[in-house]
Design a protein around this motif. Structure first.
Motif, short mmCIF file in Angstrom:
data_model
loop_
_atom_site.label_atom_id
_atom_site.label_comp_id
_atom_site.label_asym_id
_atom_site.label_seq_id
_atom_site.Cartn_x
_atom_site.Cartn_y
_atom_site.Cartn_z
N ALA A 157 2.42 1.98 -5.47
CA ALA A 157 1.55 3.04 -4.97
C ALA A 157 2.35 4.26 -4.55
O ALA A 157 1.95 5.41 -4.81
CB ALA A 157 0.70 2.52 -3.81
N ASP A 158 3.49 4.06 -3.90
CA ASP A 158 4.33 5.20 -3.53
C ASP A 158 5.02 5.80 -4.74
O ASP A 158 5.24 7.02 -4.80
CB ASP A 158 5.37 4.77 -2.48
N LEU A 159 5.37 4.98 -5.73
CA LEU A 159 5.93 5.51 -6.97
C LEU A 159 4.90 6.41 -7.66
O LEU A 159 5.24 7.51 -8.11
CB LEU A 159 6.33 4.35 -7.89
N ALA A 160 3.65 5.97 -7.72
CA ALA A 160 2.59 6.79 -8.31
C ALA A 160 2.42 8.09 -7.53
O ALA A 160 2.25 9.16 -8.12
CB ALA A 160 1.28 6.01 -8.34
N ASP A 161 2.48 8.00 -6.21
CA ASP A 161 2.36 9.19 -5.37
C ASP A 161 3.46 10.19 -5.69
O ASP A 161 3.21 11.40 -5.83
CB ASP A 161 2.44 8.78 -3.89
N PHE A 162 4.70 9.71 -5.84
CA PHE A 162 5.80 10.61 -6.15
C PHE A 162 5.65 11.24 -7.53
O PHE A 162 5.93 12.43 -7.71
CB PHE A 162 7.14 9.88 -6.07
N LEU A 163 5.23 10.47 -8.51
CA LEU A 163 5.04 11.02 -9.85
C LEU A 163 4.07 12.19 -9.83
O LEU A 163 4.31 13.23 -10.45
CB LEU A 163 4.53 9.94 -10.80
N PRO A 187 0.82 -1.22 0.00
CA PRO A 187 0.00 0.00 0.00
C PRO A 187 0.85 1.27 0.00
O PRO A 187 2.04 1.24 0.33
CB PRO A 187 -0.80 -0.11 1.31
N ARG A 188 0.21 2.37 -0.36
CA ARG A 188 0.88 3.67 -0.33
C ARG A 188 1.14 4.08 1.11
O ARG A 188 0.28 3.98 1.96
CB ARG A 188 0.01 4.72 -1.02
N THR A 189 2.36 4.56 1.37
CA THR A 189 2.72 5.06 2.69
C THR A 189 2.98 6.57 2.67
O THR A 189 2.85 7.23 3.70
CB THR A 189 3.99 4.37 3.22
N GLY A 190 3.39 7.10 1.51
CA GLY A 190 3.78 8.50 1.43
C GLY A 190 5.14 8.77 2.04
O GLY A 190 5.59 9.91 2.09
N ARG A 191 5.81 7.71 2.46
CA ARG A 191 7.15 7.85 3.07
C ARG A 191 8.15 7.11 2.20
O ARG A 191 8.12 5.89 2.09
CB ARG A 191 7.16 7.28 4.49
#
Length: 204
Positions: A180-186, A158-162
């Motif tokens: 999910a975190d890769l998508a968040d960073f993009l 899952p996405r953590t944002g960290r």
């Protein structure tokens, strides 16, 4: 933002679409098969077509503030070079300038003699050569505000944002990042207009 997403039916691209919609952006996604993107939203517009259909690629990019490519393809048929070549042509035709692409650590000048890079270049040789060529095309494009993101092994956590990001971030055989975190960073890099003309690495 108005965002175009390529590779939207892939494991990472689908999460880019979902995260962008959650963040309130308007998304136009190009897919070969609409059934493979089982998402409906008033701010999601889907273009059905092949990357070989330049008209469909142009229509996906036209009027977008940001273009995000999560193209990958299979080990036998890598899709990054051909896809990005069509995307760059569309960006020239529509005057779009902001591009973020998913590549991989070990591509282009990040290729070194570390155990991680030697392993990935051996196991995924065709895909890595495809990413090498894709990166060259991007760097040679005039007037493009590009960001090439180089993750290590991807997970379905899952996405953590960290996560850690940096152009000199050390990547090892144990390095991982969730899709999910890769998508968040993009999406963060797109919104903040960060890492322009750079190829950051990312890891948990």
């Amino acid at each position: 933002m108005k965002i175009a997403v390529f590779g939207a039916t892939g494991a990472t691209g689908r999460l880019v679409v979902v995260r962008a919609l959650e963040a309130g952006h308007e998304v136009r996604a190009m897919v070969r098969d609409r059934a493979r993107l089982p998402i409906s939203h008033e701010r999601l517009h889907v273009v059905v077509g092949e990357l070989a259909d330049q008209g469909a690629v142009d229509a996906t990019v036209d009027g977008r503030d940001v273009v995000i490519s999560a193209l990958a393809g299979s080990a036998r048929q890598p899709a990054c070079t051909d896809g990005v070549r069509a995307i760059l042509a569309a960006m020239r035709a529509t005057s779009a300038v902001r591009l973020l692409v998913v590549s991989a650590h070990g591509a282009a000048e990040s290729r070194d003699r570390s155990p991680y890079v030697m392993a990935v270049r051996t196991l995924l040789s065709a895909k890595m050569r495809d990413k090498d060529t894709m990166e060259t095309l991007i760097r040679q494009a005039d007037g493009l505000r590009w960001t090439i993101v180089r993750p290590p092994a991807l997970t379905h956590s899952p996405r953590t944002g960290r996560y850690r990001v940096g152009t000199e971030l050390k990547i090892t055989l144990a390095s991982r990042i969730s899709r999910a975190d890769l998508a968040d960073f993009l999406l963060r890099a797109a919104a903040e207009d960060a890492y322009v003309g750079q190829a950051p690495r990312i890891a948990a």
